[in-house]
Design an enzyme around this catalytic site. Structure first.
Site, PDB file in Angstrom:
ATOM      1  N   ASP A  81       0.858  -1.191   0.000  1.00  0.00           N
ATOM      2  CA  ASP A  81       0.000   0.000   0.000  1.00  0.00           C
ATOM      3  C   ASP A  81       0.890   1.234   0.000  1.00  0.00           C
ATOM      4  O   ASP A  81       2.095   1.152   0.230  1.00  0.00           O
ATOM      5  CB  ASP A  81      -0.915  -0.015   1.248  1.00  0.00           C
ATOM      6  CG  ASP A  81      -2.238   0.717   1.008  1.00  0.00           C
ATOM      7  OD1 ASP A  81      -2.204   1.858   0.494  1.00  0.00           O
ATOM      8  OD2 ASP A  81      -3.292   0.151   1.321  1.00  0.00           O
TER       9      ASP A  81
ATOM     10  N   ASP B 174       3.486   2.162  -4.553  1.00  0.00           N
ATOM     11  CA  ASP B 174       2.449   2.680  -5.440  1.00  0.00           C
ATOM     12  C   ASP B 174       2.251   1.638  -6.537  1.00  0.00           C
ATOM     13  O   ASP B 174       3.188   1.332  -7.284  1.00  0.00           O
ATOM     14  CB  ASP B 174       2.934   4.021  -6.030  1.00  0.00           C
ATOM     15  CG  ASP B 174       1.916   4.640  -6.971  1.00  0.00           C
ATOM     16  OD1 ASP B 174       0.964   3.943  -7.388  1.00  0.00           O
ATOM     17  OD2 ASP B 174       2.099   5.830  -7.298  1.00  0.00           O
TER      18      ASP B 174
ATOM     19  N   TYR C 256     -14.407   5.319 -13.494  1.00  0.00           N
ATOM     20  CA  TYR C 256     -14.406   4.252 -12.489  1.00  0.00           C
ATOM     21  C   TYR C 256     -15.056   2.990 -13.058  1.00  0.00           C
ATOM     22  O   TYR C 256     -14.537   1.872 -12.933  1.00  0.00           O
ATOM     23  CB  TYR C 256     -15.144   4.738 -11.227  1.00  0.00           C
ATOM     24  CG  TYR C 256     -15.116   3.756 -10.088  1.00  0.00           C
ATOM     25  CD1 TYR C 256     -14.010   3.642  -9.254  1.00  0.00           C
ATOM     26  CD2 TYR C 256     -16.201   2.906  -9.851  1.00  0.00           C
ATOM     27  CE1 TYR C 256     -13.983   2.728  -8.203  1.00  0.00           C
ATOM     28  CE2 TYR C 256     -16.186   1.993  -8.803  1.00  0.00           C
ATOM     29  CZ  TYR C 256     -15.078   1.909  -7.985  1.00  0.00           C
ATOM     30  OH  TYR C 256     -15.054   0.997  -6.953  1.00  0.00           O
TER      31      TYR C 256
HETATM   32  N1  LIG Z   1     -16.352   0.523  -0.700  1.00  0.00           N
HETATM   33  C1  LIG Z   1     -17.143   0.174  -1.682  1.00  0.00           C
HETATM   34  O1  LIG Z   1     -18.360   0.407  -1.646  1.00  0.00           O
HETATM   35  C2  LIG Z   1     -16.590  -0.558  -2.890  1.00  0.00           C
HETATM   36  C3  LIG Z   1     -17.497  -1.105  -3.794  1.00  0.00           C
HETATM   37  C4  LIG Z   1     -17.038  -1.778  -4.894  1.00  0.00           C
HETATM   38  C5  LIG Z   1     -15.668  -1.920  -5.096  1.00  0.00           C
HETATM   39  N2  LIG Z   1     -14.801  -1.377  -4.215  1.00  0.00           N
HETATM   40  C6  LIG Z   1     -13.372  -1.568  -4.489  1.00  0.00           C
HETATM   41  O2  LIG Z   1     -12.770  -2.198  -3.379  1.00  0.00           O
HETATM   42  C7  LIG Z   1     -11.378  -1.872  -3.341  1.00  0.00           C
HETATM   43  C8  LIG Z   1     -11.020  -1.418  -1.946  1.00  0.00           C
HETATM   44  O3  LIG Z   1     -11.729  -0.202  -1.690  1.00  0.00           O
HETATM   45  P1  LIG Z   1     -12.161   0.265  -0.232  1.00  0.00           P
HETATM   46  O4  LIG Z   1     -13.582   0.641  -0.310  1.00  0.00           O
HETATM   47  O5  LIG Z   1     -11.684  -0.700   0.761  1.00  0.00           O
HETATM   48  O6  LIG Z   1     -11.352   1.657  -0.168  1.00  0.00           O
HETATM   49  P2  LIG Z   1     -10.237   2.211   0.809  1.00  0.00           P
HETATM   50  O7  LIG Z   1      -9.998   3.606   0.335  1.00  0.00           O
HETATM   51  O8  LIG Z   1     -10.622   1.987   2.230  1.00  0.00           O
HETATM   52  O9  LIG Z   1      -8.967   1.296   0.482  1.00  0.00           O
HETATM   53  C9  LIG Z   1      -8.265   1.420  -0.716  1.00  0.00           C
HETATM   54  C10 LIG Z   1      -6.788   1.172  -0.425  1.00  0.00           C
HETATM   55  O10 LIG Z   1      -6.092   1.244  -1.677  1.00  0.00           O
HETATM   56  C11 LIG Z   1      -4.886   1.959  -1.444  1.00  0.00           C
HETATM   57  N3  LIG Z   1      -4.383   2.569  -2.670  1.00  0.00           N
HETATM   58  C12 LIG Z   1      -4.944   3.572  -3.400  1.00  0.00           C
HETATM   59  N4  LIG Z   1      -4.142   3.908  -4.411  1.00  0.00           N
HETATM   60  C13 LIG Z   1      -3.032   3.120  -4.307  1.00  0.00           C
HETATM   61  C14 LIG Z   1      -1.842   3.022  -5.057  1.00  0.00           C
HETATM   62  N5  LIG Z   1      -1.596   3.807  -6.118  1.00  0.00           N
HETATM   63  N6  LIG Z   1      -0.923   2.101  -4.676  1.00  0.00           N
HETATM   64  C15 LIG Z   1      -1.149   1.310  -3.598  1.00  0.00           C
HETATM   65  N7  LIG Z   1      -2.262   1.358  -2.849  1.00  0.00           N
HETATM   66  C16 LIG Z   1      -3.183   2.268  -3.198  1.00  0.00           C
HETATM   67  C17 LIG Z   1      -5.270   3.036  -0.415  1.00  0.00           C
HETATM   68  O11 LIG Z   1      -4.140   3.592   0.211  1.00  0.00           O
HETATM   69  C18 LIG Z   1      -6.175   2.239   0.509  1.00  0.00           C
HETATM   70  O12 LIG Z   1      -5.449   1.627   1.540  1.00  0.00           O
HETATM   71  C19 LIG Z   1     -11.168  -0.800  -4.418  1.00  0.00           C
HETATM   72  O13 LIG Z   1     -10.639  -1.425  -5.569  1.00  0.00           O
HETATM   73  C20 LIG Z   1     -12.577  -0.289  -4.678  1.00  0.00           C
HETATM   74  O14 LIG Z   1     -12.712   0.239  -5.975  1.00  0.00           O
HETATM   75  C21 LIG Z   1     -15.225  -0.705  -3.105  1.00  0.00           C
END
Ligand SMILES: NC(=O)c1ccc[n+]([C@@H]2O[C@H](COP(=O)([O-])OP(=O)(O)OC[C@H]3O[C@@H](n4cnc5c(N)ncnc54)[C@H](O)[C@@H]3O)[C@@H](O)[C@H]2O)c1
Length: 230
Positions: free
Chosen positions: A39, A44, A134
């Site tokens: 992370d 990145d 997205y």
């Molecule tokens: N929360 C929702 O409702 C939802 C729904 C559908 C899909 N998702 C997907 O689930 C996944 C996790 O999302 P979440 O809701 O837990 O969000 P979150 O923001 O809590 O977690 C996302 C994580 O990704 C990391 N990240 C972002 N850019 C990065 C990079 N360039 N390099 C390394 N790490 C990076 C962030 O630091 C964070 O720790 C994502 O792919 C999101 O699109 C989430």
């Protein structure tokens, strides 16, 4: 029903510091796996050289790689396609699709046998107004997952996707401006009547990573409280 036992398996979780990724890392660890979290700010996922180097380091340290959950992702700025800048398009595609590709490529290079899960979204299976970048990135994750699954099906490496619905994580809370009423209202739109939890998605991820799903590859598992069924 037996509890999944992943004792001694080496697992990587991208985006493992928050939300769904953090819940997956915690659950994998609770099931006995050795978990490496990738992370920001240490890694990145859009930085090719850094991703290649980090996977080399992990395999050097543990001697193998068995499981991977590619969870890192970002939300997109909300607005119509006509207002979408190329920079914002590239930012979202870079993290959500190219980032998954770069991690997946290294996982496939280093994994002899094992299981990989990519995190897509309900937005990977249908269109949504005002989130085209997205939505496109999450459709791309499903295409990448299916192609990798077919390519590696005979080699003992399985590749699946999960498509979460609306899940209470820091990403969703930001998207809703930390407005509790808006969050509850969003949850009510799902047939199940509430938001999902990161742990509930992590359970689906860990099942796909485990031997319990041995015959499942190239699948998209919806963890969405019935949204895609309605
Ligand atoms: N929360 C929702 O409702 C939802 C729904 C559908 C899909 N998702 C997907 O689930 C996944 C996790 O999302 P979440 O809701 O837990 O969000 P979150 O923001 O809590 O977690 C996302 C994580 O990704 C990391 N990240 C972002 N850019 C990065 C990079 N360039 N390099 C390394 N790490 C990076 C962030 O630091 C964070 O720790 C994502 O792919 C999101 O699109 C989430």
């Amino acid at each position: 029903m037996t509890t999944v036992d992943l004792t001694g398996r080496v697992a990587v979780v991208s985006g493992g510091a928050s939300g769904i990724g953090a819940a997956a890392a915690e659950l994998l660890s609770a099931r006995g796996a050795i978990v490496e979290v990738l992370d920001l700010p240490d890694l990145d996922v859009t930085d090719e050289a850094a991703v290649v180097g980090r996977f080399e380091g992990i395999v050097e340290r543990h001697g193998r790689l068995d499981l991977a959950a590619n969870c890192a992702g970002v939300n997109g700025a909300y607005g119509p396609i006509t207002d979408l800048s190329l920079g914002e398009w590239r930012r979202v595609l870079d993290v959500n699709l190219t980032g998954v590709f770069l991690c997946l490529r290294e996982e496939l290079r280093h994994m002899e046998r094992g299981s990989i899960v990519n995190v897509s979204s309900g937005a990977g299976m249908r269109g949504f107004a005002n989130l085209a970048h997205y939505v496109a990135s999450k459709h791309g994750v499903i295409g990448l997952t299916r192609s990798a699954a077919v390519e590696r099906a005979r080699t003992g490496v399985r590749v699946n996707a999960v498509a979460p619905g609306v899940i209470r994580t820091p990403m969703l809370e930001d998207f809703c401006g930390h407005d509790e009423d808006a969050l509850v209202a969003m949850g009510r739109l799902a047939p199940i009547g509430r938001l999902g939890t990161a742990r509930e998605v992590a359970e689906a991820i860990v099942w796909l990573l485990s031997d319990a799903s041995e015959f499942v590859t190239g699948a998209v598992l919806c963890a969405d409280g019935g949204v895609s069924a309605a």
